[in-house]
Design a protein around this motif. Structure first.
Motif, mmCIF file in Angstrom:
data_model
loop_
_atom_site.group_PDB
_atom_site.id
_atom_site.type_symbol
_atom_site.label_atom_id
_atom_site.label_comp_id
_atom_site.label_asym_id
_atom_site.label_seq_id
_atom_site.Cartn_x
_atom_site.Cartn_y
_atom_site.Cartn_z
ATOM 1 N N THR A 18 29.100 -31.006 -0.747
ATOM 2 C CA THR A 18 29.865 -30.776 0.477
ATOM 3 C C THR A 18 28.958 -30.224 1.566
ATOM 4 O OG1 THR A 18 31.954 -30.416 -0.699
ATOM 5 C CG2 THR A 18 31.771 -29.446 1.494
ATOM 6 N N LEU A 19 28.111 -29.275 1.200
ATOM 7 C CA LEU A 19 27.189 -28.694 2.175
ATOM 8 C C LEU A 19 26.112 -29.694 2.584
ATOM 9 C CD1 LEU A 19 26.733 -25.129 0.632
ATOM 10 C CD2 LEU A 19 28.148 -25.791 2.591
ATOM 11 N N ARG A 20 25.608 -30.441 1.630
ATOM 12 C CA ARG A 20 24.530 -31.385 1.930
ATOM 13 C C ARG A 20 24.994 -32.494 2.870
ATOM 14 N NH1 ARG A 20 22.569 -31.842 -2.740
ATOM 15 N NH2 ARG A 20 20.689 -30.649 -2.273
ATOM 16 N N SER A 21 26.223 -32.923 2.720
ATOM 17 C CA SER A 21 26.679 -34.118 3.426
ATOM 18 C C SER A 21 27.299 -33.838 4.786
ATOM 19 C CB SER A 21 27.697 -34.877 2.556
ATOM 20 O OG SER A 21 28.798 -34.041 2.239
ATOM 21 N N HIS A 22 27.492 -32.571 5.145
ATOM 22 C CA HIS A 22 28.142 -32.230 6.410
ATOM 23 C C HIS A 22 27.170 -31.565 7.385
ATOM 24 C CE1 HIS A 22 31.866 -32.795 4.031
ATOM 25 N NE2 HIS A 22 32.403 -33.094 5.201
ATOM 26 N N ILE B 111 28.787 -28.771 -8.243
ATOM 27 C CA ILE B 111 28.371 -30.048 -7.647
ATOM 28 C C ILE B 111 29.107 -30.274 -6.334
ATOM 29 C CG2 ILE B 111 28.449 -32.558 -7.922
ATOM 30 C CD1 ILE B 111 28.064 -32.129 -10.941
ATOM 31 N N GLU B 112 30.414 -30.018 -6.336
ATOM 32 C CA GLU B 112 31.217 -30.230 -5.134
ATOM 33 C C GLU B 112 30.717 -29.370 -3.982
ATOM 34 O OE1 GLU B 112 35.905 -30.348 -3.752
ATOM 35 O OE2 GLU B 112 35.330 -29.211 -5.532
ATOM 36 N N GLY C 74 23.595 -26.037 20.865
ATOM 37 C CA GLY C 74 22.848 -24.785 20.713
ATOM 38 C C GLY C 74 23.543 -23.732 19.884
ATOM 39 N N LYS C 75 24.577 -24.113 19.148
ATOM 40 C CA LYS C 75 25.305 -23.163 18.308
ATOM 41 C C LYS C 75 25.229 -23.598 16.849
ATOM 42 C CE LYS C 75 28.862 -21.634 21.585
ATOM 43 N NZ LYS C 75 30.331 -21.541 21.822
ATOM 44 N N PRO C 76 25.076 -22.649 15.924
ATOM 45 C CA PRO C 76 25.130 -23.023 14.509
ATOM 46 C C PRO C 76 26.562 -23.332 14.075
ATOM 47 C CG PRO C 76 24.856 -20.651 14.715
ATOM 48 C CD PRO C 76 24.785 -21.209 16.104
ATOM 49 N N VAL C 77 26.707 -24.384 13.298
ATOM 50 C CA VAL C 77 27.994 -24.715 12.687
ATOM 51 C C VAL C 77 28.022 -24.066 11.307
ATOM 52 C CG1 VAL C 77 29.519 -26.551 11.890
ATOM 53 C CG2 VAL C 77 28.139 -26.877 13.961
ATOM 54 N N ILE C 78 29.025 -23.244 11.064
ATOM 55 C CA ILE C 78 29.105 -22.465 9.824
ATOM 56 C C ILE C 78 30.228 -23.009 8.944
ATOM 57 C CG2 ILE C 78 29.423 -20.194 8.801
ATOM 58 C CD1 ILE C 78 26.875 -20.460 10.517
ATOM 59 N N ALA C 79 29.871 -23.427 7.755
ATOM 60 C CA ALA C 79 30.879 -23.861 6.779
ATOM 61 C C ALA C 79 31.562 -22.649 6.159
ATOM 62 C CB ALA C 79 30.224 -24.709 5.698
ATOM 63 N N ILE C 80 32.860 -22.739 6.018
ATOM 64 C CA ILE C 80 33.632 -21.754 5.247
ATOM 65 C C ILE C 80 34.149 -22.496 4.025
ATOM 66 C CG2 ILE C 80 35.567 -20.146 5.244
ATOM 67 C CD1 ILE C 80 35.408 -20.199 8.349
ATOM 68 N N ILE C 81 33.530 -22.253 2.896
ATOM 69 C CA ILE C 81 33.946 -22.915 1.657
ATOM 70 C C ILE C 81 35.086 -22.109 1.050
ATOM 71 C CG2 ILE C 81 33.259 -23.582 -0.669
ATOM 72 C CD1 ILE C 81 32.004 -25.377 1.361
ATOM 73 N N GLY D 74 26.077 -23.867 -6.568
ATOM 74 C CA GLY D 74 26.022 -24.995 -5.661
ATOM 75 C C GLY D 74 25.292 -24.671 -4.371
ATOM 76 N N ALA D 75 25.582 -23.511 -3.800
ATOM 77 C CA ALA D 75 24.967 -23.144 -2.525
ATOM 78 C C ALA D 75 23.476 -22.849 -2.692
ATOM 79 C CB ALA D 75 25.685 -21.931 -1.935
ATOM 80 N N VAL D 76 23.103 -22.229 -3.790
ATOM 81 C CA VAL D 76 21.677 -21.967 -4.043
ATOM 82 C C VAL D 76 20.915 -23.279 -4.170
ATOM 83 C CG1 VAL D 76 20.068 -21.145 -5.815
ATOM 84 C CG2 VAL D 76 21.915 -19.673 -5.036
ATOM 85 N N SER D 77 21.496 -24.244 -4.867
ATOM 86 C CA SER D 77 20.823 -25.529 -5.020
ATOM 87 C C SER D 77 20.680 -26.253 -3.683
ATOM 88 C CB SER D 77 21.582 -26.411 -6.017
ATOM 89 O OG SER D 77 21.510 -25.867 -7.322
ATOM 90 N N MET D 78 21.613 -26.045 -2.770
ATOM 91 C CA MET D 78 21.515 -26.636 -1.442
ATOM 92 C C MET D 78 20.485 -25.898 -0.586
ATOM 93 S SD MET D 78 22.129 -28.835 0.708
ATOM 94 C CE MET D 78 21.756 -28.934 2.443
ATOM 95 N N GLY D 79 20.503 -24.565 -0.628
ATOM 96 C CA GLY D 79 19.454 -23.790 0.026
ATOM 97 C C GLY D 79 19.717 -23.353 1.442
ATOM 98 N N LEU D 80 20.932 -23.538 1.962
ATOM 99 C CA LEU D 80 21.252 -23.054 3.307
ATOM 100 C C LEU D 80 21.493 -21.543 3.279
ATOM 101 C CD1 LEU D 80 23.848 -25.707 4.560
ATOM 102 C CD2 LEU D 80 21.426 -25.555 5.156
ATOM 103 N N PRO D 81 21.319 -20.855 4.417
ATOM 104 C CA PRO D 81 21.736 -19.453 4.478
ATOM 105 C C PRO D 81 23.179 -19.318 4.004
ATOM 106 C CG PRO D 81 20.481 -20.010 6.429
ATOM 107 C CD PRO D 81 20.703 -21.300 5.684
#
Length: 576
Positions: free
Chosen positions: A109-113, A104-105, A40-47, A134-141
């Motif tokens: 990285t965001l898409r695969s995790h 691309i990386e 029930g918690k969001p996992v947040i990537a720190i790039i 890269g992040a815009v192309s993935m589309g996550l917040p």
């Protein structure tokens, strides 16, 4: 509507009662995680773009801990994921060669995790566009955390600006006006802390553009890297991204046509780097906004430079800009030149974000009635030498060269150029136009920052410090002078720049936005028929791929297969 916890993207990895998800949970437990971290918690990537060879980002290892603190405070689970570091000072032949690789990386990285949102940490020149693309192309917040500028430099009581004063003192060294001791003093005093260049070079430009798009917290792009408020901003980014995930505040709701116009307007008003044009186009197009050179030039025509920061300004640096009120104060001065109704990462409108801003120094952040330069920082030139455009920075050049005619001196490589500029007796006049070609996206390779061509010794000894210089290369955003850049198409692929010869007369008219060589179409056609394409720069690896898919400067130098409209949408990974 707020997102339901069971709809979190990371839940696809952790929630199902099946074999694959059991494997995901057991491996998370191997790292010390427990159900409290994923249920029930969001996992947040720190790039994170930190590395031991990235002086601009050297503090981001520490800042990631502050981001984690904020994420935990807001009820999320942080996951730090390192990517390419974009070390402008050390990457050869140029960091620009690797911007798209970094994008691309980030995307993959965001898409695969198993992540639900992302904090992007960067600031040195190519890191901001790469992270955002890269992040815009993935589309996550997503939220962008700017690395921030270093403290202002100092030598012998003089305030030094990184890059800008290097070029100035180097000319004086080559002219024989300062010696080795003074040069070493500048070397030791010009970079006094971690953080990016503290002039309005490409790093500060791109961080300001990110804020102009609405991708940062208000004022974040102006905070000096060593300032304690930078740590507090990092923690706030961590808290805010968790709320953005629950609100499903994705980048397509932020990077709109109106927000893109705002970003361009902010860039022009800050006295931005010439590199901004390439990155603005690439970032906008990743978001599906078809920004063009002509759009940028039109905004520049009506947006004066009001940030009195070197190299367009004459005295101040980014630390002074921060004390004066930073980017929110500048945006408030711009008034109705911005669309204040757009949504930012705060979830509020830009108007709400900047409402509390105040301008504490009207010489650093000028009112529209007293600009540093009456038009925007950059201008786009076209003509028979640049049918697809070229870029110049009128705000940072000797005004007498805005209309100019002179004979070309042509160098086919940087080595050939160095021979010309280091020859005290090379035959040239103040009217000569020094041309470097084969330094574009493919020719460089990677379009290195060779366009800030040093002044030739033959003219330095006459006391001259500016001349018209022309290339298909880029230049550092900390640079200045009458440098015409990004000539497209580039010479390496047979653009008109490949056809000119020493002695041809070049005409520049910045007010009328033209760049031409005094040759007939028949003569150009004859030379074109005789032109022989150079051998490819690469035969294998990333460079081979780069050369086959890189677009020209007027299209943002993105890879053609990464554009928004290319091919079918990429599906989410099948994790089962």
């Amino acid at each position: 509507m707020p997102k339901d916890p069971k709809d979190l993207r990371s839940a696809r990895w952790f929630a199902p009662d099946d074999l694959r998800s059991m494997g995901h949970r057991s491996r998370a437990m191997q790292m010390g995680w427990s159900g409290e971290d994923w249920e029930g918690k969001p996992v947040i990537a720190i790039i994170n773009t930190w590395s031991d060879l990235s002086p601009c980002h050297h503090h981001l290892r520490d800042r990631a801990e502050w981001v984690k603190r904020g994420i935990l405070q807001a009820g999320g689970t942080p996951a730090e994921l390192p990517v390419h570091d974009f070390a402008e000072q050390f990457l050869k032949p140029t960091s620009m060669l690797y911007r798209n690789l970094g994008a691309i990386e980030v995307e993959e990285t965001l898409r695969s995790h198993p992540v639900d949102g992302v904090v992007l940490m960067g600031g040195c020149d190519k890191s901001t566009p790469a992270l955002v693309m890269g992040a815009v192309s993935m589309g996550l917040p997503m939220i962008f955390l700017p690395a921030g500028a270093m403290l202002r430099g100092n030598y012998a009581g003089q305030k030094l600006g990184s890059g800008t004063d290097v070029w100035k003192y180097w000319d004086e060294r080559r002219a024989g006006n300062i010696g080795a001791a003074e040069w070493e003093g500048v070397q030791g005093g010009i970079a006094r802390s971690y953080g990016t260049c503290m002039t309005m070079g490409t790093a500060s430009t791109m961080m300001s553009i990110a804020e102009g798009f609405g991708l940062t917290l208000p004022g974040a792009s102006s905070i000096p890297a060593p300032d304690a408020s930078h740590k507090r901003m990092a923690a706030t980014c961590g808290r805010r991204i968790v709320d953005m995930v629950w609100d499903d505040l994705t980048p397509d709701r932020i990077i709109t046509p109106a927000a893109t116009r705002n970003a361009v307007t902010v860039a022009m008003a800050t006295g931005c780097s010439t590199n901004a044009i390439i990155h603005l186009i690439a970032m906008a197009r990743r978001a599906g906004v078809p920004l063009t050179l002509d759009d940028i030039d039109a905004i520049g025509r009506t947006t004066p430079v009001i940030a009195n920061i070197r190299p367009s300004g004459d005295t101040y640096l980014m630390e002074d800009f921060f004390y004066a009120g930073g980017l929110p104060a500048l945006m408030k001065e711009l008034g109705d030149k911005l669309d204040l109704s757009v949504t930012t990462v705060t979830g509020q409108t830009l108007g709400d974000d900047i409402a509390p801003a105040k301008n504490f120094n009207a010489d650093v952040i000028r009112p529209l009635s007293n600009p540093v330069y009456s038009e925007g920082s950059l201008a786009v030139l076209r003509g028979n030498l640049a049918p697809d455009g070229a870029v110049i920075k009128p705000a940072a050049m000797d005004p007498k060269f805005q209309t100019h005619k002179g004979p070309a001196i042509v160098a086919d490589s940087y080595d050939a150029l160095k021979e010309i500029i280091n020859d005290e007796d090379y035959p040239m006049t103040p009217d000569s136009v020094l041309v470097l070609r084969n330094a574009g996206p493919q020719g460089g390779p990677g379009m290195p920052e060779w366009g800030m061509i040093p002044m030739p010794k033959a003219l330095l000894k006459l006391g001259l410090r500016d001349m018209v210089r022309l290339s298909d290369a880029r230049m550092s955003g900390t640079s200045y002078g009458a440098c015409i850049l990004h000539v497209a198409p580039e010479a390496f692929i047979g653009g008109p720049l490949a056809l000119i010869e020493t002695g041809d007369i070049i005409e520049v008219d910045v007010p009328n936005r033209s760049l031409n060589v005094q040759l007939s179409e028949a003569e150009l056609d004859q030379r074109r028929a005789a032109w022989v394409a150079p051998a490819p720069r690469y035969q294998r690896g990333y460079g081979w791929m780069f050369a086959r898919h890189i677009q020209q400067a007027d299209k943002g130098c993105d890879f053609n297969y990464l554009e928004t409209g290319f091919g079918a949408p990429v599906p989410e990974p099948d994790i089962h």
